[in-house]
Design a protein around this motif. Structure first.
Motif, PDB file in Angstrom:
ATOM      1  N   LYS A 297       3.987  -9.375 -15.083  1.00 29.78           N
ATOM      2  CA  LYS A 297       2.910  -9.811 -14.015  1.00 29.78           C
ATOM      3  C   LYS A 297       3.484 -11.114 -13.817  1.00 29.78           C
ATOM      4  N   LEU A 298       3.543 -11.330 -12.448  1.00 28.04           N
ATOM      5  CA  LEU A 298       3.815 -12.630 -11.763  1.00 28.04           C
ATOM      6  C   LEU A 298       2.318 -13.348 -11.429  1.00 28.04           C
ATOM      7  N   LEU A 299       2.350 -14.650 -10.794  1.00 32.13           N
ATOM      8  CA  LEU A 299       1.043 -15.281 -10.292  1.00 32.13           C
ATOM      9  C   LEU A 299       1.389 -15.392  -8.758  1.00 32.13           C
ATOM     10  N   ASN A 300       0.262 -14.778  -8.096  1.00 33.19           N
ATOM     11  CA  ASN A 300       0.089 -15.097  -6.677  1.00 33.19           C
ATOM     12  C   ASN A 300      -1.145 -15.571  -6.285  1.00 33.19           C
ATOM     13  N   ASP A 301      -1.130 -16.966  -6.130  1.00 31.78           N
ATOM     14  CA  ASP A 301      -2.235 -17.880  -5.610  1.00 31.78           C
ATOM     15  C   ASP A 301      -3.370 -17.522  -6.925  1.00 31.78           C
ATOM     16  N   GLY A 302      -2.758 -17.625  -7.999  1.00 26.61           N
ATOM     17  CA  GLY A 302      -3.855 -17.834  -9.227  1.00 26.61           C
ATOM     18  C   GLY A 302      -4.113 -16.140  -9.738  1.00 26.61           C
ATOM     19  N   CYS A 303      -3.624 -15.088  -8.918  1.00 21.22           N
ATOM     20  CA  CYS A 303      -4.097 -13.918  -9.271  1.00 21.22           C
ATOM     21  C   CYS A 303      -2.711 -13.198  -9.792  1.00 21.22           C
ATOM     22  N   GLU A 304      -3.056 -12.203 -11.029  1.00 18.09           N
ATOM     23  CA  GLU A 304      -1.737 -11.488 -11.474  1.00 18.09           C
ATOM     24  C   GLU A 304      -1.506 -10.450 -10.616  1.00 18.09           C
ATOM     25  N   VAL A 305      -0.175 -10.369 -10.219  1.00 25.82           N
ATOM     26  CA  VAL A 305       0.490  -9.131  -9.421  1.00 25.82           C
ATOM     27  C   VAL A 305       1.690  -8.626 -10.169  1.00 25.82           C
ATOM     28  N   SER A 306       2.068  -7.215 -10.135  1.00 24.34           N
ATOM     29  CA  SER A 306       3.366  -6.918 -10.561  1.00 24.34           C
ATOM     30  C   SER A 306       4.498  -7.406  -9.612  1.00 24.34           C
ATOM     31  N   LEU A 307       5.715  -7.603 -10.530  1.00 25.42           N
ATOM     32  CA  LEU A 307       6.686  -7.885  -9.767  1.00 25.42           C
ATOM     33  C   LEU A 307       7.231  -6.922  -8.895  1.00 25.42           C
ATOM     34  N   LYS A 308       7.080  -5.708  -9.192  1.00 22.24           N
ATOM     35  CA  LYS A 308       7.680  -4.742  -8.423  1.00 22.24           C
ATOM     36  C   LYS A 308       6.838  -4.530  -6.992  1.00 22.24           C
ATOM     37  N   ASN A 309       5.559  -4.605  -7.236  1.00 19.11           N
ATOM     38  CA  ASN A 309       4.942  -4.454  -5.987  1.00 19.11           C
ATOM     39  C   ASN A 309       4.940  -5.520  -5.081  1.00 19.11           C
ATOM     40  N   TRP A 310       4.958  -7.104  -5.485  1.00 20.77           N
ATOM     41  CA  TRP A 310       4.998  -7.942  -4.692  1.00 20.77           C
ATOM     42  C   TRP A 310       6.483  -8.162  -4.064  1.00 20.77           C
ATOM     43  N   ALA A 311       7.442  -7.597  -4.707  1.00 20.96           N
ATOM     44  CA  ALA A 311       8.721  -7.595  -4.087  1.00 20.96           C
ATOM     45  C   ALA A 311       8.858  -6.609  -3.149  1.00 20.96           C
ATOM     46  N   PHE A 312       8.125  -5.428  -3.177  1.00 16.18           N
ATOM     47  CA  PHE A 312       8.014  -4.417  -2.098  1.00 16.18           C
ATOM     48  C   PHE A 312       6.977  -4.864  -0.853  1.00 16.18           C
ATOM     49  N   ASN A 313       6.151  -5.535  -1.213  1.00 17.75           N
ATOM     50  CA  ASN A 313       5.589  -6.168  -0.176  1.00 17.75           C
ATOM     51  C   ASN A 313       6.243  -7.131   0.908  1.00 17.75           C
ATOM     52  N   ILE A 314       7.082  -7.990  -0.017  1.00 22.12           N
ATOM     53  CA  ILE A 314       7.871  -8.926   0.643  1.00 22.12           C
ATOM     54  C   ILE A 314       9.231  -8.105   1.443  1.00 22.12           C
ATOM     55  N   ILE A 315       9.574  -7.224   0.999  1.00 22.38           N
ATOM     56  CA  ILE A 315      10.632  -6.361   1.534  1.00 22.38           C
ATOM     57  C   ILE A 315      10.028  -5.729   2.988  1.00 22.38           C
ATOM     58  N   ASN A 316       8.947  -5.053   2.694  1.00 25.31           N
ATOM     59  CA  ASN A 316       8.345  -4.824   3.720  1.00 25.31           C
ATOM     60  C   ASN A 316       7.958  -5.652   5.121  1.00 25.31           C
ATOM     61  N   GLU A 317       7.473  -6.980   4.677  1.00 18.99           N
ATOM     62  CA  GLU A 317       7.423  -7.721   5.741  1.00 18.99           C
ATOM     63  C   GLU A 317       8.636  -8.288   6.197  1.00 18.99           C
ATOM     64  N   ILE A 318       9.594  -8.267   5.500  1.00 15.52           N
ATOM     65  CA  ILE A 318      11.047  -8.691   6.023  1.00 15.52           C
ATOM     66  C   ILE A 318      11.610  -7.320   6.948  1.00 15.52           C
ATOM     67  N   LYS A 319      11.355  -6.327   6.829  1.00 13.72           N
ATOM     68  CA  LYS A 319      11.527  -5.216   7.445  1.00 13.72           C
ATOM     69  C   LYS A 319      11.018  -5.286   8.809  1.00 13.72           C
ATOM     70  N   GLN A 320       9.662  -5.527   9.056  1.00 16.53           N
ATOM     71  CA  GLN A 320       8.842  -5.589  10.123  1.00 16.53           C
ATOM     72  C   GLN A 320       9.489  -6.723  10.951  1.00 16.53           C
ATOM     73  N   ILE A 321       9.803  -7.793  10.108  1.00 15.17           N
ATOM     74  CA  ILE A 321      10.390  -8.960  11.231  1.00 15.17           C
ATOM     75  C   ILE A 321      11.868  -8.664  11.847  1.00 15.17           C
ATOM     76  N   ASN A 322      12.563  -7.656  11.039  1.00 16.50           N
ATOM     77  CA  ASN A 322      13.744  -7.252  11.263  1.00 16.50           C
ATOM     78  C   ASN A 322      13.838  -6.511  12.546  1.00 16.50           C
ATOM     79  N   THR A 323      12.826  -5.342  12.429  1.00 13.59           N
ATOM     80  CA  THR A 323      12.555  -4.481  13.520  1.00 13.59           C
ATOM     81  C   THR A 323      11.700  -5.174  14.923  1.00 13.59           C
ATOM     82  N   ARG A 324      10.898  -5.863  14.483  1.00 13.92           N
ATOM     83  CA  ARG A 324      10.251  -6.675  15.786  1.00 13.92           C
ATOM     84  C   ARG A 324      11.407  -7.492  16.436  1.00 13.92           C
TER      85      ARG A 324
END
Length: 467
Positions: free
Chosen positions: A363-390
């Motif tokens: 688990k990593l920390l995101n603004d004080g809350c625990e999140v899984s590395l994999k889930n957070w990494a997917f969220n970032i990649i999806n945001e990068i995908k959206q920017i790439n498309t837009r």
């Protein structure tokens, strides 16, 4: 803090080509080793001339640690080709029985006192004294950790266009500073992802520091250790870091300067360049860092997270370089968190990822809350995908490659390296790579080949003139 740089504003002002334009440079460190994998203790080869005057081939901390520095180029391909060319030039000019260790953690190394500090002519007396003091403070073995530094700046015309079209009350210098500071702040928040995607320092020989190999859970049959959960011990708690964690403010250049001066006054740093951060602000005059930073502002940024990739002769692959470029654009456009302990949290995430990335329960920390590395990494990649498309950046393939590394850890550099070390051992496998790189350089580096290639001929003549 006011956000001047958001996707809604920027997509109205810049074309996709303008967004992707920039200036790129690379610095690569590498140890000279003997045919048995020991650190070479011979002086820096004379053929490369005075290390203070050769702009491309110099040394880092040790006389045994060659550093290749490229000029700035407008494309990633050209900077990669230049680094490849100078790497070949180095390989064929070091002694026949020496090789360049293409790995961030060291080879077989001697006792601390026998590791040679880089020597300089009279003009370099201060540089030698600085290294001597570092050796007393941190030890020489730690100084042998090597890496890739990735230098980036936006095309100046692009920044000028943004300055003219975005509503603000800043001078041009402060506007430019705020652009780079936003990237720096967000990079520090999300650097753990780059560590996961590019990490390749998972093993060390028993002659390295105990603090590091004590973190590793496996031993090969050749006096070395390696970790099965880690991606980058170079970026782990045993890596080369300040004795005390330091968190300068990045809200403005003036506040950053005040904090660094305060660290120096308190004796936490000997001078500004001893601040070991994962990303650095770089001014016009690097020899007068704080003065130039205040007067001239930030000229470019230097990313220092990247391990040497042993699977690439240059120590970094084109696909990793391209992703980092897109990642920097993402950091500019990404809305910032207001969480006040973000720097402390970023260090925790950095070291947890470096040491335990392959732990499925991490688990990593995101603004004080625990999140899984994999889930957070997917969220970032999806945001990068959206920017790439837009913004129609056309980087689908590179983003997909990184997504695959998140989905399947077996596709990461670190996992592939682990299997090689498991079968062949750390020293044997990395020495084999170093020898193969030298042979490759000798095979392709001939004057007939150079004479047929106009770009290589220009590189060659320029390099020879500088040496």
């Amino acid at each position: 803090m006011k956000n001047y740089f958001n996707i809604e504003e920027i997509e109205k002002i810049l074309t996709n080509n303008e967004l992707l334009s920039g200036n790129f440079g690379l610095e690569k460190e590498g140890l000279r080793v003997t045919k048995d994998g020991n650190l070479s203790l011979t002086p820096h080869p004379e053929v490369f001339g005075d290390k203070l005057k050769n702009p491309y081939i110099t040394t880092d901390f040790s006389e045994s640690q060659i550093e290749i520095v490229t000029p700035s180029f407008n494309t990633l391909n050209e900077v990669y080709q230049f680094l490849s060319f100078i790497s070949d030039l180095v390989n064929i000019n070091i002694p026949d029985n020496e090789y360049i260790w293409n790995q961030s953690l060291p080879c077989i190394i001697p006792d601390d006192s026998k590791i040679p500090i880089a020597k300089y002519s009279k003009e370099g007396k201060d540089a030698y004294e600085y290294r001597k003091n570092l050796s007393k403070k941190y030890g020489r073995k730690l100084q042998l950790i090597s890496g890739i530094h990735y230098n980036f700046s936006f095309d100046e015309k692009v920044i000028e266009k943004l300055y003219k079209n975005i509503s603000h009350d800043l001078s041009y210098k402060n506007f430019k500073n705020q652009l780079y500071l936003k990237i720096v702040r967000n990079y520090l928040r999300y650097k753990w992802l780059i560590i996961y995607l590019t990490g390749t320092s998972i093993a060390c020989h028993e002659t390295f520091i105990e603090k590091c190999y004590n973190l590793m859970n496996k031993k090969d049959n050749y006096d070395s250790y390696y970790g099965t959960k880690a991606v980058s011990y170079r970026n782990a708690s045993c890596g080369y870091k300040n004795k005390t964690p330091l968190y300068p403010r990045y809200t403005s250049v003036d506040e950053f300067i005040r904090d660094v001066k305060d660290f120096i006054n308190k004796g936490l740093l000997s001078e500004s360049k001893e601040l070991y951060t994962q990303i650095r602000l770089k001014p016009h005059d690097r020899n007068n860092f704080l003065k130039s930073l205040k007067e001239d502002g930030i000229q470019y940024i230097e990313i220092r997270t990247i391990d040497i990739n042993p699977f690439d002769k240059c120590g970094i692959s084109m696909e990793d370089m391209e992703f980092i470029h897109i990642f920097l654009l993402y950091l500019l456009l990404k809305e910032e968190s207001t969480y006040d302990k973000w720097q402390e949290e970023s260090l925790i995430n950095e070291e947890n990822t470096a040491e335990n990335a392959f732990n499925t329960n991490l688990k990593l920390l995101n603004d004080g809350c625990e999140v899984s590395l994999k889930n957070w990494a997917f969220n970032i990649i999806n945001e990068i995908k959206q920017i790439n498309t837009r913004l129609d950046l056309g980087k689908d393939e590179i983003i997909h490659t990184m997504q695959e590394r998140i989905e399947n850890p077996k596709k990461t550099h670190a996992y592939k390296l682990r299997n090689i070390i498991k079968n062949k051992g750390y020293i044997n496998s990395q020495l084999s790579i170093a020898k193969n790189n030298k042979q490759t350089s000798e095979d392709i580096f001939n004057m007939e080949h150079i004479m047929k290639n106009e770009k290589l001929l220009k590189y060659y003549n320029d390099a020879i003139e500088k040496v």
